[in-house]
Design an enzyme around this catalytic site. Structure first.
Site, PDB file in Angstrom:
ATOM      1  N   TRP A   1      28.498  13.551  40.803  1.00  0.00           N
ATOM      2  CA  TRP A   1      27.372  12.970  41.539  1.00  0.00           C
ATOM      3  C   TRP A   1      27.730  11.666  42.275  1.00  0.00           C
ATOM      4  CZ3 TRP A   1      24.906   8.316  41.528  1.00  0.00           C
ATOM      5  CH2 TRP A   1      23.708   8.265  42.280  1.00  0.00           C
TER       6      TRP A   1
ATOM      7  N   ASP B   1      16.124  20.915  46.518  1.00  0.00           N
ATOM      8  CA  ASP B   1      14.886  20.418  45.886  1.00  0.00           C
ATOM      9  C   ASP B   1      14.066  19.522  46.807  1.00  0.00           C
ATOM     10  OD1 ASP B   1      16.636  18.306  45.945  1.00  0.00           O
ATOM     11  OD2 ASP B   1      16.780  18.055  43.778  1.00  0.00           O
TER      12      ASP B   1
ATOM     13  N   MET C   1      10.397  15.675  46.465  1.00  0.00           N
ATOM     14  CA  MET C   1      11.511  16.216  45.693  1.00  0.00           C
ATOM     15  C   MET C   1      10.973  16.876  44.429  1.00  0.00           C
ATOM     16  SD  MET C   1      14.848  14.413  44.031  1.00  0.00           S
ATOM     17  CE  MET C   1      14.317  14.609  42.343  1.00  0.00           C
TER      18      MET C   1
ATOM     19  N   HIS D   1      13.461  16.974  38.292  1.00  0.00           N
ATOM     20  CA  HIS D   1      14.325  17.757  37.387  1.00  0.00           C
ATOM     21  C   HIS D   1      15.227  16.827  36.597  1.00  0.00           C
ATOM     22  CE1 HIS D   1      17.903  17.053  39.907  1.00  0.00           C
ATOM     23  NE2 HIS D   1      17.027  17.035  40.885  1.00  0.00           N
TER      24      HIS D   1
ATOM     25  N   ARG E   1      19.003  15.697  35.026  1.00  0.00           N
ATOM     26  CA  ARG E   1      20.361  15.670  35.590  1.00  0.00           C
ATOM     27  C   ARG E   1      21.064  16.989  35.269  1.00  0.00           C
ATOM     28  NH1 ARG E   1      23.363  12.062  37.884  1.00  0.00           N
ATOM     29  NH2 ARG E   1      22.086  10.236  37.490  1.00  0.00           N
TER      30      ARG E   1
ATOM     31  N   GLU F   1      29.254  10.911  48.185  1.00  0.00           N
ATOM     32  CA  GLU F   1      29.701  11.778  49.295  1.00  0.00           C
ATOM     33  C   GLU F   1      28.839  11.584  50.542  1.00  0.00           C
ATOM     34  OE1 GLU F   1      27.714  12.790  46.989  1.00  0.00           O
ATOM     35  OE2 GLU F   1      26.201  13.883  48.107  1.00  0.00           O
ATOM     36  N   ASP F   2      27.526  11.317  50.336  1.00  0.00           N
ATOM     37  CA  ASP F   2      26.649  11.094  51.499  1.00  0.00           C
ATOM     38  C   ASP F   2      26.982   9.754  52.168  1.00  0.00           C
ATOM     39  OD1 ASP F   2      25.774   9.865  49.191  1.00  0.00           O
ATOM     40  OD2 ASP F   2      23.648  10.306  49.482  1.00  0.00           O
TER      41      ASP F   2
ATOM     42  N   ASP G   1      19.445  19.632  50.554  1.00  0.00           N
ATOM     43  CA  ASP G   1      19.378  19.822  49.105  1.00  0.00           C
ATOM     44  C   ASP G   1      18.294  20.845  48.819  1.00  0.00           C
ATOM     45  OD1 ASP G   1      21.339  17.970  48.795  1.00  0.00           O
ATOM     46  OD2 ASP G   1      20.112  16.446  47.812  1.00  0.00           O
TER      47      ASP G   1
HETATM   48  N1  UDH Z   1      22.930  20.959  43.146  1.00  0.00           N
HETATM   49  C1  UDH Z   1      22.769  22.200  42.526  1.00  0.00           C
HETATM   50  N2  UDH Z   1      23.162  22.348  41.244  1.00  0.00           N
HETATM   51  C2  UDH Z   1      23.718  21.352  40.533  1.00  0.00           C
HETATM   52  C3  UDH Z   1      23.866  20.094  41.165  1.00  0.00           C
HETATM   53  C4  UDH Z   1      23.454  19.918  42.448  1.00  0.00           C
HETATM   54  O1  UDH Z   1      22.255  23.135  43.133  1.00  0.00           O
HETATM   55  O2  UDH Z   1      24.064  21.572  39.372  1.00  0.00           O
HETATM   56  C5  UDH Z   1      22.610  20.838  44.568  1.00  0.00           C
HETATM   57  C6  UDH Z   1      21.129  20.886  44.861  1.00  0.00           C
HETATM   58  O3  UDH Z   1      20.935  21.388  46.143  1.00  0.00           O
HETATM   59  C7  UDH Z   1      20.762  19.436  44.785  1.00  0.00           C
HETATM   60  C8  UDH Z   1      21.936  18.823  45.509  1.00  0.00           C
HETATM   61  O4  UDH Z   1      23.039  19.592  45.086  1.00  0.00           O
HETATM   62  O5  UDH Z   1      19.528  19.179  45.385  1.00  0.00           O
HETATM   63  C9  UDH Z   1      22.157  17.358  45.227  1.00  0.00           C
HETATM   64  O6  UDH Z   1      22.281  17.161  43.858  1.00  0.00           O
HETATM   65  P1  UDH Z   1      22.238  15.709  43.236  1.00  0.00           P
HETATM   66  O7  UDH Z   1      22.387  15.824  41.762  1.00  0.00           O
HETATM   67  O8  UDH Z   1      23.173  14.821  43.968  1.00  0.00           O
HETATM   68  O9  UDH Z   1      20.869  15.164  43.668  1.00  0.00           O
HETATM   69  P2  UDH Z   1      19.469  15.410  43.060  1.00  0.00           P
HETATM   70  O10 UDH Z   1      18.571  14.669  43.951  1.00  0.00           O
HETATM   71  O11 UDH Z   1      19.493  14.715  41.604  1.00  0.00           O
HETATM   72  O12 UDH Z   1      19.167  16.853  42.859  1.00  0.00           O
HETATM   73  C10 UDH Z   1      19.809  13.367  41.464  1.00  0.00           C
HETATM   74  C11 UDH Z   1      20.003  13.039  39.996  1.00  0.00           C
HETATM   75  C12 UDH Z   1      18.794  13.395  39.204  1.00  0.00           C
HETATM   76  C13 UDH Z   1      18.726  12.670  37.909  1.00  0.00           C
HETATM   77  C14 UDH Z   1      17.364  12.915  37.332  1.00  0.00           C
HETATM   78  C15 UDH Z   1      17.140  12.195  36.061  1.00  0.00           C
HETATM   79  N3  UDH Z   1      15.738  12.360  35.705  1.00  0.00           N
HETATM   80  C1  NGS Z   2      23.437   5.881  45.928  1.00  0.00           C
HETATM   81  C2  NGS Z   2      24.560   6.899  45.904  1.00  0.00           C
HETATM   82  C3  NGS Z   2      24.236   8.036  46.841  1.00  0.00           C
HETATM   83  C4  NGS Z   2      22.878   8.635  46.455  1.00  0.00           C
HETATM   84  C5  NGS Z   2      21.834   7.543  46.458  1.00  0.00           C
HETATM   85  C6  NGS Z   2      20.479   8.061  46.021  1.00  0.00           C
HETATM   86  O1  NGS Z   2      23.726   4.871  45.039  1.00  0.00           O
HETATM   87  O2  NGS Z   2      25.235   8.999  46.747  1.00  0.00           O
HETATM   88  O3  NGS Z   2      22.215   6.505  45.586  1.00  0.00           O
HETATM   89  O4  NGS Z   2      20.625   8.697  44.818  1.00  0.00           O
HETATM   90  N1  NGS Z   2      25.809   6.244  46.287  1.00  0.00           N
HETATM   91  C7  NGS Z   2      26.729   5.876  45.409  1.00  0.00           C
HETATM   92  O5  NGS Z   2      26.625   6.066  44.222  1.00  0.00           O
HETATM   93  C8  NGS Z   2      27.959   5.199  45.962  1.00  0.00           C
HETATM   94  S1  NGS Z   2      19.424   9.405  44.106  1.00  0.00           S
HETATM   95  O6  NGS Z   2      18.456   8.351  43.753  1.00  0.00           O
HETATM   96  O7  NGS Z   2      18.862  10.355  45.037  1.00  0.00           O
HETATM   97  O8  NGS Z   2      19.937  10.063  42.918  1.00  0.00           O
HETATM   98  O9  NGS Z   2      22.519   9.666  47.340  1.00  0.00           O
END
Ligand code: UDH
Ligand code: NGS
Length: 351
Positions: A264, A204, A294, A297, A299, A267-268, A202
Protein backbone atom coordinates in the site's frame (compact mmCIF):
# COMPACT_ATOMS: atom_id res chain seq x y z
CA UNK A 1 -94.37 35.38 -19.25
CA UNK A 2 -91.90 36.25 -22.05
CA UNK A 3 -89.52 37.64 -19.45
CA UNK A 4 -89.49 34.36 -17.53
CA UNK A 5 -88.84 32.40 -20.76
CA UNK A 6 -85.96 34.71 -21.69
CA UNK A 7 -84.47 34.38 -18.21
CA UNK A 8 -84.77 30.61 -18.38
CA UNK A 9 -83.03 30.40 -21.74
CA UNK A 10 -80.21 32.70 -20.50
CA UNK A 11 -79.79 30.46 -17.43
CA UNK A 12 -79.74 27.38 -19.63
CA UNK A 13 -77.02 28.86 -21.88
CA UNK A 14 -74.91 29.93 -18.88
CA UNK A 15 -75.17 26.42 -17.39
CA UNK A 16 -74.10 24.83 -20.71
CA UNK A 17 -71.11 27.16 -20.88
CA UNK A 18 -70.11 26.27 -17.31
CA UNK A 19 -70.36 22.54 -18.11
CA UNK A 20 -68.20 22.95 -21.25
CA UNK A 21 -65.59 24.93 -19.31
CA UNK A 22 -65.52 22.29 -16.56
CA UNK A 23 -65.00 19.49 -19.11
CA UNK A 24 -62.21 21.46 -20.77
CA UNK A 25 -60.51 22.03 -17.41
CA UNK A 26 -60.74 18.35 -16.48
CA UNK A 27 -59.24 17.23 -19.83
CA UNK A 28 -56.32 19.68 -19.56
CA UNK A 29 -55.65 18.51 -15.99
CA UNK A 30 -55.65 14.84 -17.05
CA UNK A 31 -53.27 15.43 -19.99
CA UNK A 32 -50.92 17.51 -17.82
CA UNK A 33 -50.92 14.91 -15.03
CA UNK A 34 -50.17 12.02 -17.38
CA UNK A 35 -47.23 13.84 -19.01
CA UNK A 36 -45.75 14.72 -15.63
CA UNK A 37 -46.11 11.25 -14.18
CA UNK A 38 -44.03 9.87 -17.12
CA UNK A 39 -41.09 12.19 -16.49
CA UNK A 40 -41.33 11.70 -12.70
CA UNK A 41 -41.03 7.94 -13.18
CA UNK A 42 -37.90 8.42 -15.37
CA UNK A 43 -36.26 10.59 -12.69
CA UNK A 44 -37.18 8.22 -9.88
CA UNK A 45 -35.69 5.24 -11.73
CA UNK A 46 -32.38 7.04 -11.80
CA UNK A 47 -32.42 7.81 -8.11
CA UNK A 48 -33.83 4.64 -6.51
CA UNK A 49 -32.06 2.27 -4.19
CA UNK A 50 -31.16 -1.12 -5.73
CA UNK A 51 -34.24 -2.89 -4.27
CA UNK A 52 -36.79 -0.42 -5.62
CA UNK A 53 -34.83 -0.25 -8.82
CA UNK A 54 -35.17 -4.01 -9.21
CA UNK A 55 -38.97 -3.83 -8.92
CA UNK A 56 -39.13 -1.01 -11.46
CA UNK A 57 -36.82 -2.92 -13.81
CA UNK A 58 -39.26 -5.84 -13.87
CA UNK A 59 -42.00 -3.54 -15.16
CA UNK A 60 -39.78 -1.51 -17.46
CA UNK A 61 -40.07 -1.81 -21.22
CA UNK A 62 -37.28 0.07 -22.91
CA UNK A 63 -38.73 1.39 -26.14
CA UNK A 64 -35.22 2.35 -27.32
CA UNK A 65 -34.46 -1.35 -27.64
CA UNK A 66 -37.47 -2.23 -29.72
CA UNK A 67 -36.63 -1.93 -33.38
CA UNK A 68 -39.61 -2.64 -35.58
CA UNK A 69 -38.84 -3.37 -39.21
CA UNK A 70 -40.60 -0.69 -41.19
CA UNK A 71 -40.85 -0.57 -44.97
CA UNK A 72 -39.68 3.06 -44.97
CA UNK A 73 -36.59 2.20 -42.86
CA UNK A 74 -35.72 -0.70 -45.12
CA UNK A 75 -35.52 1.44 -48.23
CA UNK A 76 -34.02 4.64 -46.73
CA UNK A 77 -30.19 4.82 -46.55
CA UNK A 78 -28.77 4.85 -42.96
CA UNK A 79 -28.54 8.37 -41.53
CA UNK A 80 -24.92 9.41 -40.94
CA UNK A 81 -24.27 9.82 -37.20
CA UNK A 82 -22.87 13.07 -35.86
CA UNK A 83 -20.16 13.37 -33.20
CA UNK A 84 -21.64 13.35 -29.67
CA UNK A 85 -21.95 16.81 -28.06
CA UNK A 86 -19.51 18.20 -25.44
CA UNK A 87 -22.35 18.24 -22.90
CA UNK A 88 -24.16 14.90 -22.99
CA UNK A 89 -27.88 15.74 -22.95
CA UNK A 90 -29.14 12.96 -20.67
CA UNK A 91 -26.99 13.73 -17.61
CA UNK A 92 -28.96 14.21 -14.39
CA UNK A 93 -26.33 15.82 -12.09
CA UNK A 94 -26.20 14.79 -8.41
CA UNK A 95 -26.89 11.10 -7.73
CA UNK A 96 -27.93 9.18 -4.66
CA UNK A 97 -25.20 6.63 -3.90
CA UNK A 98 -25.53 4.15 -1.05
CA UNK A 99 -24.37 0.65 -0.30
CA UNK A 100 -26.93 -0.76 2.13
CA UNK A 101 -29.04 -2.84 -0.28
CA UNK A 102 -27.34 -5.79 -1.92
CA UNK A 103 -27.05 -5.81 -5.71
CA UNK A 104 -26.56 -8.83 -7.93
CA UNK A 105 -24.76 -9.13 -11.24
CA UNK A 106 -28.00 -10.43 -12.77
CA UNK A 107 -29.79 -7.26 -11.76
CA UNK A 108 -27.02 -5.13 -13.28
CA UNK A 109 -27.06 -7.23 -16.46
CA UNK A 110 -30.82 -6.87 -16.80
CA UNK A 111 -30.62 -3.12 -16.36
CA UNK A 112 -27.91 -2.67 -19.00
CA UNK A 113 -29.21 -4.50 -22.07
CA UNK A 114 -27.24 -2.31 -24.49
CA UNK A 115 -23.87 -3.68 -23.29
CA UNK A 116 -21.85 -5.92 -25.58
CA UNK A 117 -19.84 -8.89 -24.20
CA UNK A 118 -16.86 -7.71 -22.17
CA UNK A 119 -18.67 -4.65 -20.82
CA UNK A 120 -18.49 -2.65 -24.05
CA UNK A 121 -20.78 0.16 -25.10
CA UNK A 122 -21.08 2.67 -27.93
CA UNK A 123 -23.74 5.38 -27.99
CA UNK A 124 -26.37 4.36 -30.54
CA UNK A 125 -27.30 7.89 -31.62
CA UNK A 126 -23.92 9.63 -32.12
CA UNK A 127 -20.22 8.92 -32.53
CA UNK A 128 -18.44 9.14 -29.17
CA UNK A 129 -15.71 11.75 -28.87
CA UNK A 130 -13.34 9.31 -27.15
CA UNK A 131 -12.70 5.58 -26.91
CA UNK A 132 -12.17 4.99 -23.22
CA UNK A 133 -10.84 1.89 -21.42
CA UNK A 134 -11.95 1.71 -17.77
CA UNK A 135 -9.19 -0.08 -15.86
CA UNK A 136 -9.89 -1.45 -12.37
CA UNK A 137 -7.08 -2.94 -10.24
CA UNK A 138 -8.58 -5.90 -8.44
CA UNK A 139 -8.21 -8.77 -6.04
CA UNK A 140 -10.91 -10.34 -3.92
CA UNK A 141 -13.34 -7.37 -4.00
CA UNK A 142 -16.37 -8.95 -5.71
CA UNK A 143 -18.86 -7.16 -3.43
CA UNK A 144 -17.36 -3.78 -4.37
CA UNK A 145 -17.22 -4.63 -8.07
CA UNK A 146 -20.99 -5.25 -8.12
CA UNK A 147 -21.67 -1.74 -6.83
CA UNK A 148 -19.13 -0.23 -9.23
CA UNK A 149 -20.84 -1.90 -12.18
CA UNK A 150 -24.33 -1.12 -10.86
CA UNK A 151 -23.65 2.60 -10.56
CA UNK A 152 -21.07 3.21 -13.28
CA UNK A 153 -22.57 1.49 -16.33
CA UNK A 154 -25.67 3.73 -16.49
CA UNK A 155 -23.54 6.81 -15.81
CA UNK A 156 -20.99 5.99 -18.52
CA UNK A 157 -23.80 5.34 -21.02
CA UNK A 158 -25.40 8.69 -20.21
CA UNK A 159 -21.97 10.25 -20.74
CA UNK A 160 -22.09 8.88 -24.30
CA UNK A 161 -18.69 7.23 -24.13
CA UNK A 162 -17.43 4.45 -26.38
CA UNK A 163 -16.04 2.35 -23.53
CA UNK A 164 -14.98 -1.04 -22.24
CA UNK A 165 -14.50 -2.21 -18.64
CA UNK A 166 -11.34 -4.15 -17.72
CA UNK A 167 -10.99 -5.75 -14.30
CA UNK A 168 -7.32 -6.59 -13.85
CA UNK A 169 -7.25 -9.32 -11.26
CA UNK A 170 -3.97 -10.08 -9.48
CA UNK A 171 -3.76 -13.88 -9.22
CA UNK A 172 -1.84 -15.71 -6.48
CA UNK A 173 -1.08 -14.58 -2.95
CA UNK A 174 1.86 -12.25 -3.40
CA UNK A 175 1.85 -8.64 -2.18
CA UNK A 176 -0.62 -6.46 -4.12
CA UNK A 177 0.80 -4.17 -6.83
CA UNK A 178 -1.80 -1.59 -7.88
CA UNK A 179 0.27 0.47 -10.35
CA UNK A 180 1.58 -2.59 -12.17
CA UNK A 181 -2.01 -3.84 -12.60
CA UNK A 182 -2.89 -0.46 -14.12
CA UNK A 183 -0.01 -0.77 -16.60
CA UNK A 184 -1.24 -4.25 -17.50
CA UNK A 185 -4.76 -2.90 -18.00
CA UNK A 186 -3.41 -0.31 -20.42
CA UNK A 187 -1.45 -2.93 -22.42
CA UNK A 188 -4.26 -5.53 -22.49
CA UNK A 189 -7.01 -3.06 -23.41
CA UNK A 190 -4.96 -1.81 -26.37
CA UNK A 191 -4.63 -5.38 -27.67
CA UNK A 192 -8.41 -5.39 -28.03
CA UNK A 193 -9.39 -1.96 -29.33
CA UNK A 194 -7.88 1.31 -30.43
CA UNK A 195 -8.50 3.16 -27.15
CA UNK A 196 -7.32 6.77 -26.94
CA UNK A 197 -8.13 7.35 -23.27
CA UNK A 198 -7.66 5.35 -20.07
CA UNK A 199 -9.57 5.83 -16.84
CA UNK A 200 -7.93 4.15 -13.84
CA UNK A 201 -10.46 3.57 -11.08
CA UNK A 202 -10.26 1.91 -7.69
CA UNK A 203 -13.09 -0.60 -7.37
CA UNK A 204 -14.53 1.01 -4.25
CA UNK A 205 -15.05 4.57 -5.55
CA UNK A 206 -18.39 5.73 -6.95
CA UNK A 207 -19.01 9.21 -8.39
CA UNK A 208 -21.96 11.12 -6.88
CA UNK A 209 -22.53 13.32 -9.92
CA UNK A 210 -22.69 12.19 -13.53
CA UNK A 211 -21.30 15.53 -14.74
CA UNK A 212 -17.91 14.17 -13.61
CA UNK A 213 -17.05 12.86 -17.09
CA UNK A 214 -14.96 9.67 -17.15
CA UNK A 215 -12.93 10.78 -20.16
CA UNK A 216 -9.61 12.48 -20.97
CA UNK A 217 -8.71 16.15 -21.01
CA UNK A 218 -5.87 18.32 -22.30
CA UNK A 219 -3.99 17.56 -19.08
CA UNK A 220 -4.05 14.35 -17.01
CA UNK A 221 -7.25 14.38 -14.97
CA UNK A 222 -7.81 13.57 -11.33
CA UNK A 223 -11.48 12.64 -10.93
CA UNK A 224 -11.93 11.57 -7.29
CA UNK A 225 -11.24 15.02 -5.86
CA UNK A 226 -13.99 15.25 -3.27
CA UNK A 227 -14.24 11.97 -1.39
CA UNK A 228 -16.62 11.40 1.51
CA UNK A 229 -13.85 9.82 3.61
CA UNK A 230 -11.78 13.02 3.36
CA UNK A 231 -14.74 15.28 4.21
CA UNK A 232 -15.33 16.07 0.51
CA UNK A 233 -12.01 17.77 -0.07
CA UNK A 234 -8.54 16.87 -1.31
CA UNK A 235 -6.38 15.33 1.45
CA UNK A 236 -3.35 17.18 -0.04
CA UNK A 237 -2.77 19.25 -3.20
CA UNK A 238 -0.64 16.64 -4.99
CA UNK A 239 -3.10 13.79 -4.28
CA UNK A 240 -3.65 11.74 -7.45
CA UNK A 241 -5.12 8.53 -5.99
CA UNK A 242 -8.50 6.87 -6.47
CA UNK A 243 -9.72 7.67 -9.98
CA UNK A 244 -7.70 9.37 -12.73
CA UNK A 245 -7.63 9.56 -16.51
CA UNK A 246 -4.79 9.87 -18.99
CA UNK A 247 -4.85 9.94 -22.77
CA UNK A 248 -2.60 7.46 -24.54
CA UNK A 249 -0.24 10.30 -25.36
CA UNK A 250 -0.08 11.53 -21.75
CA UNK A 251 0.46 7.96 -20.50
CA UNK A 252 3.35 7.35 -22.91
CA UNK A 253 4.92 10.72 -22.11
CA UNK A 254 5.52 9.51 -18.53
CA UNK A 255 6.49 5.95 -19.53
CA UNK A 256 3.29 4.68 -17.87
CA UNK A 257 3.24 3.87 -14.18
CA UNK A 258 5.87 2.35 -11.85
CA UNK A 259 5.99 -1.45 -11.59
CA UNK A 260 7.94 -1.68 -8.35
CA UNK A 261 5.54 -0.38 -5.66
CA UNK A 262 4.59 -3.52 -3.77
CA UNK A 263 1.98 -3.05 -1.04
CA UNK A 264 0.00 0.00 0.00
CA UNK A 265 0.91 3.62 -0.68
CA UNK A 266 3.07 5.95 -2.71
CA UNK A 267 2.44 4.69 -6.25
CA UNK A 268 -0.11 7.47 -6.89
CA UNK A 269 2.41 10.06 -5.63
CA UNK A 270 5.01 8.58 -7.99
CA UNK A 271 2.54 9.01 -10.88
CA UNK A 272 1.98 12.62 -9.84
CA UNK A 273 5.76 13.19 -9.81
CA UNK A 274 6.03 11.68 -13.30
CA UNK A 275 3.37 14.06 -14.65
CA UNK A 276 4.93 17.21 -13.23
CA UNK A 277 8.46 16.18 -14.21
CA UNK A 278 7.23 15.99 -17.83
CA UNK A 279 5.77 19.49 -17.64
CA UNK A 280 2.14 18.48 -17.25
CA UNK A 281 -0.38 19.80 -14.73
CA UNK A 282 -3.37 18.07 -13.18
CA UNK A 283 -6.87 18.92 -14.38
CA UNK A 284 -9.72 18.49 -11.88
CA UNK A 285 -13.50 18.92 -11.64
CA UNK A 286 -14.76 21.25 -8.90
CA UNK A 287 -15.48 19.87 -5.44
CA UNK A 288 -19.24 19.62 -6.07
CA UNK A 289 -19.12 17.76 -9.37
CA UNK A 290 -16.16 15.75 -8.08
CA UNK A 291 -17.97 14.33 -5.05
CA UNK A 292 -17.67 10.57 -4.63
CA UNK A 293 -18.27 7.83 -2.08
CA UNK A 294 -15.88 5.11 -1.00
CA UNK A 295 -17.23 1.73 0.10
CA UNK A 296 -15.91 1.26 3.63
CA UNK A 297 -13.77 -1.81 4.18
CA UNK A 298 -11.00 -3.31 6.27
CA UNK A 299 -7.37 -3.25 5.19
CA UNK A 300 -6.73 -5.98 2.61
CA UNK A 301 -4.50 -8.97 3.18
CA UNK A 302 -1.16 -8.83 1.37
CA UNK A 303 -1.36 -5.06 0.97
CA UNK A 304 0.42 -3.70 4.03
CA UNK A 305 2.00 -0.24 3.82
CA UNK A 306 5.10 -0.39 1.69
CA UNK A 307 8.08 0.69 3.85
CA UNK A 308 10.09 1.67 0.72
CA UNK A 309 7.49 4.10 -0.59
CA UNK A 310 9.01 7.33 0.78
CA UNK A 311 12.44 6.50 -0.63
CA UNK A 312 10.91 5.56 -3.99
CA UNK A 313 8.87 8.74 -4.45
CA UNK A 314 11.97 10.79 -3.67
CA UNK A 315 13.64 9.33 -6.80
CA UNK A 316 10.85 9.23 -9.37
CA UNK A 317 12.70 11.47 -11.83
CA UNK A 318 15.70 9.10 -12.01
CA UNK A 319 13.75 5.83 -12.03
CA UNK A 320 10.85 6.67 -14.33
CA UNK A 321 12.76 6.30 -17.60
CA UNK A 322 13.69 2.68 -16.91
CA UNK A 323 10.68 1.59 -14.77
CA UNK A 324 7.35 1.82 -16.53
CA UNK A 325 5.42 0.58 -19.54
CA UNK A 326 8.79 -0.01 -21.29
CA UNK A 327 9.85 -2.55 -18.65
CA UNK A 328 6.49 -4.22 -17.96
CA UNK A 329 6.50 -8.02 -17.71
CA UNK A 330 3.62 -10.29 -16.65
CA UNK A 331 1.74 -13.41 -17.63
CA UNK A 332 -1.94 -13.59 -18.51
CA UNK A 333 -3.52 -16.51 -16.64
CA UNK A 334 -7.14 -16.21 -17.77
CA UNK A 335 -9.47 -13.88 -19.70
CA UNK A 336 -13.20 -13.99 -18.86
CA UNK A 337 -15.84 -12.08 -20.80
CA UNK A 338 -18.96 -11.16 -18.90
CA UNK A 339 -21.69 -8.93 -20.29
CA UNK A 340 -20.57 -6.34 -17.73
CA UNK A 341 -16.75 -6.54 -17.83
CA UNK A 342 -13.65 -8.26 -19.13
CA UNK A 343 -11.77 -9.88 -16.26
CA UNK A 344 -8.09 -10.55 -16.91
CA UNK A 345 -6.33 -12.60 -14.27
CA UNK A 346 -2.59 -12.03 -14.31
CA UNK A 347 0.56 -13.23 -12.66
CA UNK A 348 2.48 -10.06 -11.80
CA UNK A 349 5.47 -11.88 -10.31
CA UNK A 350 6.77 -10.95 -6.89
CA UNK A 351 8.80 -8.37 -5.08
N1 UDH B 1 -7.36 -3.57 -4.38
C1 UDH B 1 -8.00 -4.81 -4.49
N2 UDH B 1 -7.68 -5.80 -3.63
C2 UDH B 1 -6.75 -5.65 -2.67
C3 UDH B 1 -6.11 -4.39 -2.56
C4 UDH B 1 -6.44 -3.38 -3.40
O1 UDH B 1 -8.87 -4.98 -5.34
O2 UDH B 1 -6.50 -6.61 -1.94
C5 UDH B 1 -7.63 -2.55 -5.38
C6 UDH B 1 -9.01 -1.94 -5.27
O3 UDH B 1 -9.42 -1.50 -6.52
C7 UDH B 1 -8.75 -0.79 -4.34
C8 UDH B 1 -7.44 -0.28 -4.91
O4 UDH B 1 -6.74 -1.45 -5.25
O5 UDH B 1 -9.78 0.15 -4.38
C9 UDH B 1 -6.63 0.57 -3.96
O6 UDH B 1 -6.41 -0.12 -2.78
P1 UDH B 1 -5.84 0.60 -1.50
O7 UDH B 1 -5.72 -0.39 -0.41
O8 UDH B 1 -4.64 1.39 -1.86
O9 UDH B 1 -6.88 1.70 -1.21
P2 UDH B 1 -8.24 1.61 -0.49
O10 UDH B 1 -8.77 2.97 -0.59
O11 UDH B 1 -7.90 1.27 1.05
O12 UDH B 1 -9.10 0.52 -1.01
C10 UDH B 1 -7.06 2.09 1.79
C11 UDH B 1 -6.71 1.41 3.11
C12 UDH B 1 -7.94 1.06 3.87
C13 UDH B 1 -7.68 0.87 5.32
C14 UDH B 1 -9.01 0.78 6.01
C15 UDH B 1 -8.89 0.64 7.47
N3 UDH B 1 -10.23 0.76 8.03
C1 NGS C 1 -0.78 9.11 1.20
C2 NGS C 1 -0.17 7.98 0.39
C3 NGS C 1 -0.95 7.79 -0.88
C4 NGS C 1 -2.43 7.55 -0.54
C5 NGS C 1 -2.93 8.70 0.31
C6 NGS C 1 -4.37 8.49 0.73
O1 NGS C 1 -0.08 9.25 2.38
O2 NGS C 1 -0.43 6.69 -1.57
O3 NGS C 1 -2.14 8.84 1.46
O4 NGS C 1 -4.47 7.26 1.33
N1 NGS C 1 1.23 8.29 0.11
C7 NGS C 1 2.24 7.75 0.78
O5 NGS C 1 2.09 6.95 1.66
C8 NGS C 1 3.63 8.19 0.37
S1 NGS C 1 -5.84 6.71 1.84
O6 NGS C 1 -6.28 7.59 2.94
O7 NGS C 1 -6.76 6.72 0.73
O8 NGS C 1 -5.62 5.35 2.33
O9 NGS C 1 -3.20 7.42 -1.71
Amino acid sequence: MPDAAANFSLLQRTCSLVVVLCLLHISVTIVYYMRNSDSRQAFVQNQQSPQIHRKLAEQKVNTDDIKLPSPTNATKPEKKLETCPDNPPRLVGPLRVEFSDPVTLDLVRSENPALQPGGHFKPPDCIAQQKVAMIIPFRNRDEHLKYWLYYLHPILQRQQLDYGVYVINQGGKETFNRAKLLNIGYAEALKEYDYDCFVFSDVDLIPMDDRNLYKCYNQPRHLSVSMDKFGFRLPYTQYFGGVSSLSKEQFLKINGFPNNYWGWGGEDDDIYNRLTSRGMTVSRPDSIIGRCRMIRHERDKQNDPNPQRFDRIAHTRETMTRDGINSLTYTVVQIEKDQLFTKITVDVGKQ
